[in-house]
Motif scaffolding. Structure first.
Motif, mmCIF file in Angstrom:
data_model
loop_
_atom_site.group_PDB
_atom_site.id
_atom_site.type_symbol
_atom_site.label_atom_id
_atom_site.label_comp_id
_atom_site.label_asym_id
_atom_site.label_seq_id
_atom_site.Cartn_x
_atom_site.Cartn_y
_atom_site.Cartn_z
ATOM 1 N N SER A 51 0.824 -1.203 0.000
ATOM 2 C CA SER A 51 0.000 0.000 0.000
ATOM 3 C C SER A 51 0.863 1.259 0.000
ATOM 4 C CB SER A 51 -0.905 0.012 1.234
ATOM 5 O OG SER A 51 -1.724 -1.125 1.256
ATOM 6 N N SER A 52 2.167 1.082 -0.206
ATOM 7 C CA SER A 52 3.125 2.185 -0.203
ATOM 8 C C SER A 52 4.020 2.088 -1.419
ATOM 9 C CB SER A 52 3.976 2.133 1.075
ATOM 10 O OG SER A 52 3.170 2.257 2.221
ATOM 11 N N ASP A 53 4.879 3.088 -1.597
ATOM 12 C CA ASP A 53 5.844 3.103 -2.696
ATOM 13 C C ASP A 53 7.233 3.201 -2.076
ATOM 14 O OD1 ASP A 53 7.066 3.257 -5.138
ATOM 15 O OD2 ASP A 53 6.264 5.225 -5.674
ATOM 16 N N LEU A 54 7.922 2.056 -1.968
ATOM 17 C CA LEU A 54 9.224 1.972 -1.312
ATOM 18 C C LEU A 54 10.276 1.555 -2.330
ATOM 19 C CD1 LEU A 54 7.999 -0.017 1.830
ATOM 20 C CD2 LEU A 54 8.210 2.461 1.595
ATOM 21 N N LYS A 55 11.263 2.424 -2.559
ATOM 22 C CA LYS A 55 12.340 2.142 -3.521
ATOM 23 C C LYS A 55 13.685 2.204 -2.802
ATOM 24 C CE LYS A 55 9.699 2.482 -7.328
ATOM 25 N NZ LYS A 55 8.411 2.027 -6.951
ATOM 26 N N GLY A 63 14.383 1.396 12.633
ATOM 27 C CA GLY A 63 14.573 0.927 14.001
ATOM 28 C C GLY A 63 13.353 0.245 14.590
ATOM 29 N N ASP A 64 13.566 -0.357 15.757
ATOM 30 C CA ASP A 64 12.524 -1.103 16.470
ATOM 31 C C ASP A 64 11.289 -0.252 16.741
ATOM 32 O OD1 ASP A 64 14.409 -3.133 16.599
ATOM 33 O OD2 ASP A 64 14.938 -2.752 18.689
ATOM 34 N N GLY A 65 10.119 -0.859 16.578
ATOM 35 C CA GLY A 65 8.871 -0.244 16.972
ATOM 36 C C GLY A 65 8.414 0.933 16.130
ATOM 37 N N THR A 66 8.988 1.109 14.966
ATOM 38 C CA THR A 66 8.611 2.215 14.088
ATOM 39 C C THR A 66 7.390 1.827 13.265
ATOM 40 O OG1 THR A 66 10.806 3.188 14.007
ATOM 41 C CG2 THR A 66 9.406 3.592 12.120
ATOM 42 N N SER A 67 6.552 2.798 12.968
ATOM 43 C CA SER A 67 5.325 2.555 12.219
ATOM 44 C C SER A 67 5.359 3.325 10.907
ATOM 45 C CB SER A 67 4.127 3.004 13.066
ATOM 46 O OG SER A 67 2.935 2.818 12.358
ATOM 47 N N ILE A 68 5.338 2.597 9.796
ATOM 48 C CA ILE A 68 5.314 3.174 8.449
ATOM 49 C C ILE A 68 3.910 2.929 7.878
ATOM 50 C CG2 ILE A 68 6.397 3.225 6.173
ATOM 51 C CD1 ILE A 68 8.373 3.816 8.449
ATOM 52 N N PRO A 69 3.095 3.975 7.733
ATOM 53 C CA PRO A 69 1.698 3.762 7.333
ATOM 54 C C PRO A 69 1.538 3.490 5.844
ATOM 55 C CG PRO A 69 2.107 6.095 7.531
ATOM 56 C CD PRO A 69 3.383 5.396 7.950
ATOM 57 N N LYS A 85 14.306 4.429 16.223
ATOM 58 C CA LYS A 85 13.367 3.605 16.975
ATOM 59 C C LYS A 85 12.146 4.429 17.385
ATOM 60 C CE LYS A 85 17.051 0.864 18.985
ATOM 61 N NZ LYS A 85 17.782 0.522 20.214
ATOM 62 N N LYS A 86 10.994 3.753 17.429
ATOM 63 C CA LYS A 86 9.741 4.327 17.923
ATOM 64 C C LYS A 86 9.352 5.607 17.183
ATOM 65 C CE LYS A 86 9.355 1.384 21.403
ATOM 66 N NZ LYS A 86 8.241 0.529 21.680
ATOM 67 N N VAL A 87 9.583 5.646 15.873
ATOM 68 C CA VAL A 87 9.190 6.779 15.036
ATOM 69 C C VAL A 87 7.799 6.502 14.485
ATOM 70 C CG1 VAL A 87 9.731 8.092 12.945
ATOM 71 C CG2 VAL A 87 11.579 7.300 14.436
ATOM 72 N N ILE A 88 6.938 7.521 14.500
ATOM 73 C CA ILE A 88 5.610 7.367 13.916
ATOM 74 C C ILE A 88 5.397 8.446 12.860
ATOM 75 C CG2 ILE A 88 4.545 6.187 15.870
ATOM 76 C CD1 ILE A 88 3.308 8.858 16.688
ATOM 77 N N PHE A 89 4.646 8.086 11.850
ATOM 78 C CA PHE A 89 4.333 8.986 10.749
ATOM 79 C C PHE A 89 2.828 9.148 10.660
ATOM 80 C CE2 PHE A 89 8.413 7.196 9.575
ATOM 81 C CZ PHE A 89 9.091 8.277 9.029
ATOM 82 N N GLY A 90 2.394 10.357 10.306
ATOM 83 C CA GLY A 90 1.005 10.581 9.971
ATOM 84 C C GLY A 90 0.753 10.026 8.576
#
Length: 142
Positions: A51-55, A63-69, A85-90
């Motif tokens: 559901s994303s565009d990752l190149k 890092g650990d516990g990061t959320s990539i929406p 680590k523990k990074v969140i994105f809107g």
């Protein structure tokens, strides 16, 4: 009449929920392969690869516990992308570690090779631990 409308509404809600389930399952199937393709992927990383565009996964560290929406756009060029680590994105973040060389006269941008790019055209992006990046954020090289 009202019960009939309520019933139709419930059916519509069921179809909407089901339509969201299919992409979620598809992401769950592909997620382990994307994580293994990365330079580093920590434990407990939430990722929606289909559901994303990752190149440039080979140059991406998360890092650990990061959320990539879902809806993320991450382009790694020659320069690495490091997310702590523990990074969140809107919703719908964009991160790009490089850009195009536009100063070669007589050559289309798309025809410029990585060998022709200078160090000023690609720079690492580092997002430290415990960072929140808001909705529709765009983070560029360096």
């Amino acid at each position: 009449m009202w019960t009939m409308f309520s019933s139709n509404r419930e059916m519509i809600e069921i179809f909407i929920r089901f339509s969201r389930l299919i992409p979620f399952i598809w992401d769950k199937i592909w997620c382990p392969l994307y994580k293994r393709a990365m330079k580093h992927c920590g434990k407990g990383v939430y990722l929606r690869p289909m559901s994303s565009d990752l190149k440039g996964l080979w140059n991406m560290s998360i890092g650990d516990g990061t959320s990539i929406p879902k809806g993320s756009t991450f382009y790694c060029t020659i320069a690495p992308l490091t997310i702590g680590k523990k990074v969140i994105f809107g919703p719908k973040p964009t991160i790009i570690t490089g850009d195009h060389r536009i100063d070669i006269i007589g050559k289309y941008i798309i025809d410029v090779t990585d060998a022709e790019k200078g160090p000023e055209h690609d720079a690492p992006v580092v997002i430290e631990d415990d960072v929140w990046c808001g909705a529709n954020v765009t983070i560029l090289k360096g």
